[in-house]
Write a protein that holds these residues in place. Structure first.
Motif, short mmCIF file in Angstrom:
data_model
loop_
_atom_site.label_atom_id
_atom_site.label_comp_id
_atom_site.label_asym_id
_atom_site.label_seq_id
_atom_site.Cartn_x
_atom_site.Cartn_y
_atom_site.Cartn_z
N THR A 1 -0.16 0.30 -1.98
CA THR A 1 1.25 0.46 -1.39
C THR A 1 1.37 1.30 -0.28
OG1 THR A 1 2.27 2.16 -2.93
CG2 THR A 1 2.28 -0.37 -3.62
N GLY A 2 0.42 2.16 -0.18
CA GLY A 2 0.75 3.18 0.90
C GLY A 2 1.55 4.29 0.30
N ILE A 3 1.91 4.33 -0.79
CA ILE A 3 2.94 5.37 -1.55
C ILE A 3 1.82 6.49 -2.15
CG2 ILE A 3 4.75 6.12 -3.02
CD1 ILE A 3 5.62 3.13 -2.76
N MET B 1 10.87 2.80 -1.95
CA MET B 1 11.36 1.90 -3.06
C MET B 1 11.18 0.38 -2.80
SD MET B 1 12.29 4.01 -5.22
CE MET B 1 10.79 4.83 -4.86
N GLU B 2 11.42 0.05 -1.70
CA GLU B 2 11.25 -1.36 -1.08
C GLU B 2 9.73 -1.87 -1.57
OE1 GLU B 2 13.10 -3.73 -0.39
OE2 GLU B 2 14.89 -2.27 -0.83
N ARG B 3 8.74 -1.07 -1.31
CA ARG B 3 7.25 -1.34 -1.40
C ARG B 3 7.05 -1.49 -3.31
NH1 ARG B 3 3.53 2.27 2.79
NH2 ARG B 3 4.68 1.54 4.56
N LEU B 4 7.69 -0.72 -3.95
CA LEU B 4 7.62 -0.53 -5.27
C LEU B 4 7.88 -1.85 -6.00
CD1 LEU B 4 8.32 3.19 -6.61
CD2 LEU B 4 6.09 1.78 -6.56
N LYS B 5 9.07 -2.20 -5.30
CA LYS B 5 9.86 -3.53 -6.00
C LYS B 5 8.82 -4.45 -6.08
CE LYS B 5 14.82 -2.57 -4.66
NZ LYS B 5 15.67 -2.95 -3.82
#
Length: 390
Positions: free
Chosen positions: A346-348, A380-384
């Motif tokens: 995710t790049g997080i 948060m969008e990527r985590l969803k």
């Protein structure tokens, strides 16, 4: 022929790595490959210092006059710190008990060296900031990590210390409020009870107050309000956005002032004069700093809403600082691998709980929301949509 068995590191150097820094290194490598990384691994303010701080530093740089100061710091800065305690807490601090340090890290070194002897046992919370136990171990001290939980609102209590003393004498206790990695705060009543217990029992209490100024509703109190034997460590890094300036301070009990000063003279000589001048200006930049705090408050809202939407239903109370300590036990029993996959997929960048709690940390991770609001929203969008959260 060299006898290579002779040339080896000391046993005191065998401390655990600071995993958050390792995560940052991995994130930087990924960025160098062209990936946009959302940095939520470090507690580093994403905002520049206020203009007043920058201009004060530019002025002293232009003068070309930079040198050593007293080991306890410039008198004008020590006096400004005294005024801060009067204004912020209504507590009178003699200037003679103030010591300026090279960040809070130097403050902890000085506190441990001045207050304890090798083999002394010092109580910490688990979860807690990993550098505490690493510094203690490197100095030949014994960290005693006590698991805290919801029953005490993740705070140490006198009962915890009584239990720990059954295994041997306790010479010190270190608490942080707001805490790292949780952002959870001790209530004033809990802090008072612990500080008074320590004074009565002859136990040094070290209060890490570096996240003061960053609370979202609960009242902040300094342990100094409840005990003049408390050792206070604070810093300009967090609320004042001055991490790279490496400047902090201590309030010391009378008995430890001269010992800490003597040790500081030899270890550091003094904190950088440039940073000390800039720190004085920081006390006059509160309007700008409060505006930055509002950004963190919005980041906190976005993060907590986003975590809930992504299925994270175990988050410790985020009362202050800029961290959320999040349970991931429904997804994994290995937070180290979980954070590695999160970064790769995710790049997080986030920090595994193993950094903060060697026993139970495998089920937790820490997110920092100190950066730009857009980064928190994007994360948060990527985590969803990430399979690791399903």
């Amino acid at each position: 022929m060299w006898n290579l068995a002779i040339f080896k590191p000391s046993k005191r150097s065998e401390v655990d790595p600071f995993i958050a820094m390792d995560v940052m290194s991995a994130a930087n490598r990924k960025e160098a490959e062209g990936t946009r990384v959302l940095h939520m691994e470090l507690g580093q303010p994403g905002m520049p210092v206020p203009d007043k701080v920058r201009l004060a530093a530019e002025e002293v740089l232009a003068s070309g006059k930079l040198g050593y100061t007293e080991a306890r710091g410039m008198l004008a800065l020590r006096q400004a710190i005294v005024a801060h305690y009067e204004t912020q807490y209504g507590v009178t601090v003699p200037e003679s008990r103030v010591m300026v340090t090279t960040g809070s890290s130097a403050g902890f070194n000085l506190a441990f060296l001045a207050g304890f002897d090798p083999g002394d046992r010092v109580v910490l919370t688990a979860p807690g900031y990993p550098a505490y136990r690493n510094i203690l171990k490197a100095l030949g001290l014994v960290p005693v990590e006590i698991a805290v939980g919801a029953d005490t609102r993740w705070a140490l209590t006198p009962a915890h210390l009584d239990a720990a003393r059954a295994d041997g004498p306790i010479k010190g206790v270190l608490v942080a409020s707001p805490a790292n990695p949780t952002g959870t705060m001790m209530t004033p009543e809990a802090l008072e009870a612990l500080a008074c217990y320590c004074e009565e029992e002859g136990v040094w209490i070290i209060s890490d107050e570096i996240y003061h100024g960053l609370s979202y509703g609960l009242p902040e109190e300094t342990a100094l309000k409840y005990s003049q034997k408390a050792i206070i460590v604070n810093s300009f890094s967090k609320y004042y956005c001055m991490t790279g300036w490496r400047i902090g301070w201590m309030i010391l009990p009378e008995e430890l002032v001269r010992p800490a000063e003597r040790i500081g003279q030899s270890l550091y000589i003094s904190a950088p004069q440039l940073s000390q001048v800039a720190a004085m200006a920081a006390f006059d930049a509160r309007d700008g700093l409060e505006a930055i705090k509002q950004v963190y408050a919005e980041n906190r809202r976005v993060l907590l809403d986003g975590l809930a939407a992504a299925g994270f239903d175990e988050v410790l109370p985020v009362d202050g600082a800029f961290y959320a300590y999040v349970g991931v036990r429904k997804f994994t029993n290995d937070s180290l691998d979980y954070c590695r996959r999160m970064l790769e997929e995710t790049g997080i960048a986030a920090t595994p709980g193993a950094d903060f709690d060697p026993v139970h940390g495998a089920g937790y991770i820490r997110f920092s929301f100190a950066g730009p609001t857009q980064d928190v929203q994007d994360a948060m969008e990527r985590l969803k949509g990430w399979s690791g959260c399903s």
